[in-house]
Scaffold this motif. Structure first.
Motif, short mmCIF file in Angstrom:
data_model
loop_
_atom_site.label_atom_id
_atom_site.label_comp_id
_atom_site.label_asym_id
_atom_site.label_seq_id
_atom_site.Cartn_x
_atom_site.Cartn_y
_atom_site.Cartn_z
N LYS A 98 -7.26 -63.77 59.72
CA LYS A 98 -6.23 -64.02 60.45
C LYS A 98 -4.72 -63.61 60.12
O LYS A 98 -4.17 -63.42 60.78
CB LYS A 98 -6.31 -65.22 61.13
N ALA A 99 -4.54 -64.08 58.74
CA ALA A 99 -3.20 -63.54 58.10
C ALA A 99 -3.22 -62.10 58.07
O ALA A 99 -1.95 -61.84 57.99
CB ALA A 99 -3.42 -64.31 56.63
N TYR A 100 -4.17 -61.43 57.68
CA TYR A 100 -3.95 -60.08 57.78
C TYR A 100 -3.52 -59.49 58.96
O TYR A 100 -2.53 -58.72 59.09
CB TYR A 100 -5.22 -59.24 57.44
N VAL A 101 -4.17 -60.01 60.35
CA VAL A 101 -3.66 -59.62 61.51
C VAL A 101 -2.18 -60.13 61.92
O VAL A 101 -1.42 -59.15 62.17
CB VAL A 101 -4.56 -60.25 62.52
N HIS A 102 -1.88 -61.19 61.54
CA HIS A 102 -0.37 -61.59 61.48
C HIS A 102 0.40 -60.75 60.76
O HIS A 102 1.52 -60.52 61.36
CB HIS A 102 -0.26 -63.19 61.08
N LYS A 103 0.23 -60.65 59.50
CA LYS A 103 1.13 -59.57 58.73
C LYS A 103 1.37 -58.34 59.34
O LYS A 103 2.37 -58.09 59.44
CB LYS A 103 0.42 -59.69 57.24
N ASN A 104 0.33 -57.85 59.66
CA ASN A 104 0.41 -56.40 60.26
C ASN A 104 0.91 -56.20 61.63
O ASN A 104 1.95 -55.48 61.87
CB ASN A 104 -0.96 -55.78 60.61
N ILE A 105 1.01 -57.46 62.57
CA ILE A 105 1.63 -57.32 63.84
C ILE A 105 3.18 -57.42 63.28
O ILE A 105 4.08 -56.80 64.32
CB ILE A 105 1.19 -58.63 64.65
N LEU A 106 3.50 -58.29 62.48
CA LEU A 106 4.96 -58.27 62.16
C LEU A 106 5.20 -56.86 61.63
O LEU A 106 6.59 -56.50 61.75
CB LEU A 106 5.20 -59.42 61.05
N LYS A 107 4.57 -56.42 60.85
CA LYS A 107 4.99 -55.06 60.28
C LYS A 107 5.37 -53.89 61.55
O LYS A 107 6.13 -53.15 61.25
CB LYS A 107 3.84 -54.54 59.48
N ILE A 108 4.49 -54.03 62.37
CA ILE A 108 4.42 -53.25 63.48
C ILE A 108 6.02 -53.58 64.39
O ILE A 108 6.71 -52.63 64.65
CB ILE A 108 3.34 -53.31 64.57
N VAL A 109 6.16 -54.73 64.41
CA VAL A 109 7.58 -55.16 65.12
C VAL A 109 8.57 -54.67 64.29
O VAL A 109 9.34 -54.17 64.86
CB VAL A 109 7.40 -56.68 65.23
N ASP A 110 8.53 -54.95 62.98
CA ASP A 110 9.76 -54.84 62.19
C ASP A 110 9.95 -52.97 62.05
O ASP A 110 11.10 -52.74 62.07
CB ASP A 110 9.27 -55.06 60.77
N THR A 111 8.84 -52.39 61.98
CA THR A 111 9.14 -50.80 62.21
C THR A 111 9.61 -50.41 63.32
O THR A 111 10.49 -49.41 63.17
CB THR A 111 7.67 -50.11 61.79
N ILE A 112 9.17 -50.85 64.74
CA ILE A 112 9.84 -50.45 65.72
C ILE A 112 11.52 -50.87 65.63
O ILE A 112 12.14 -49.96 66.05
CB ILE A 112 9.00 -51.24 67.06
N HIS A 113 11.74 -52.09 65.12
CA HIS A 113 13.04 -52.46 65.15
C HIS A 113 13.89 -51.45 64.42
O HIS A 113 15.04 -51.13 64.25
CB HIS A 113 13.24 -53.63 64.68
N GLU A 114 13.44 -50.93 63.16
CA GLU A 114 13.97 -50.24 62.26
C GLU A 114 14.21 -48.92 62.72
O GLU A 114 15.42 -48.25 62.43
CB GLU A 114 13.08 -50.03 60.95
#
Length: 206
Positions: A98-114
């Motif tokens: 579940k931590a892996y899922v959480h981390k990757n979702i945040l990575k998706i969001v941060d990449t879109i913002h960037e």
């Protein structure tokens, strides 16, 4: 996530590759509203449900967070107006933490913002599951992990600049499982489920 096409073909399904190359080939429009996710998103006729031709379905059945990361350029290159993300249940079913899922979702969001700073990102909670049908056992036994991921996504919304939308609770029964009126396999949605989903998020879409 930097992978060659050949390695992606090996890591992801043939359907994933079929849909990814199609999405890559489709033209970009101004002010796109993108629905991004797995089979649950893939199954929705979003433009018709909202009567909005600007809405683009970028769901791929069976997709996981790494798959979304690998194809994310197609999403942000149009500088979409909004992105609605729902992803993670397939990761859990394949043994990702579940931590892996959480981390990757945040990575998706941060990449879109960037890559597309003006895009508004909406992270939708994972939906409840129900094991009463005896189908998708690797998915429908992950109810506790779903709740954990949702709690983390809610708490991180402000820090990562996205809007968190709790769609989970409107689909859950008193036991926290998917209501039978919305699914006939405990994972995917019936038409009534999509109508409920639309009703929950219509204010954010419009």
């Amino acid at each position: 996530m930097m992978l060659s096409i050949s390695s992606a073909f090996a890591q992801f399904s043939t359907y994933y590759y079929q849909k990814k190359t199609l999405y890559d080939a489709l033209p970009n429009d101004k002010n796109e509203i993108i629905f991004l996710g797995n089979s649950i998103t893939d199954g929705g006729e979003w433009a018709e449900l909202f009567r909005n031709k600007k809405i683009k379905n970028r769901g791929i059945s069976g997709d996981v967070t790494d798959g979304v990361l690998f194809r994310l350029e197609e999403v942000y290159e149009s500088s979409p107006k909004k992105v609605f993300l729902l992803i993670g249940i397939n990761d859990l079913s394949r043994g990702k933490s579940k931590a892996y899922v959480h981390k990757n979702i945040l990575k998706i969001v941060d990449t879109i913002h960037e890559k597309s700073p003006k895009t508004k990102v909406y992270v939708q909670s994972l939906l409840p599951v129900n094991d009463c049908y005896g189908k998708f056992r690797g998915h429908t036994n992950k109810g506790a992990s779903v709740l954990w991921v949702n709690k983390k996504l809610k708490s991180d919304a402000s820090a990562h600049g996205y809007t968190y939308i709790n769609i989970h609770d409107s689909f859950a029964n008193e036991e926290g499982k998917m209501k039978k009126e919305y699914s006939n396999d405990g994972l995917h949605l019936l038409g009534k489920g999509y109508l409920n989903w639309v009703d929950i998020i219509k204010a954010y879409v419009k």
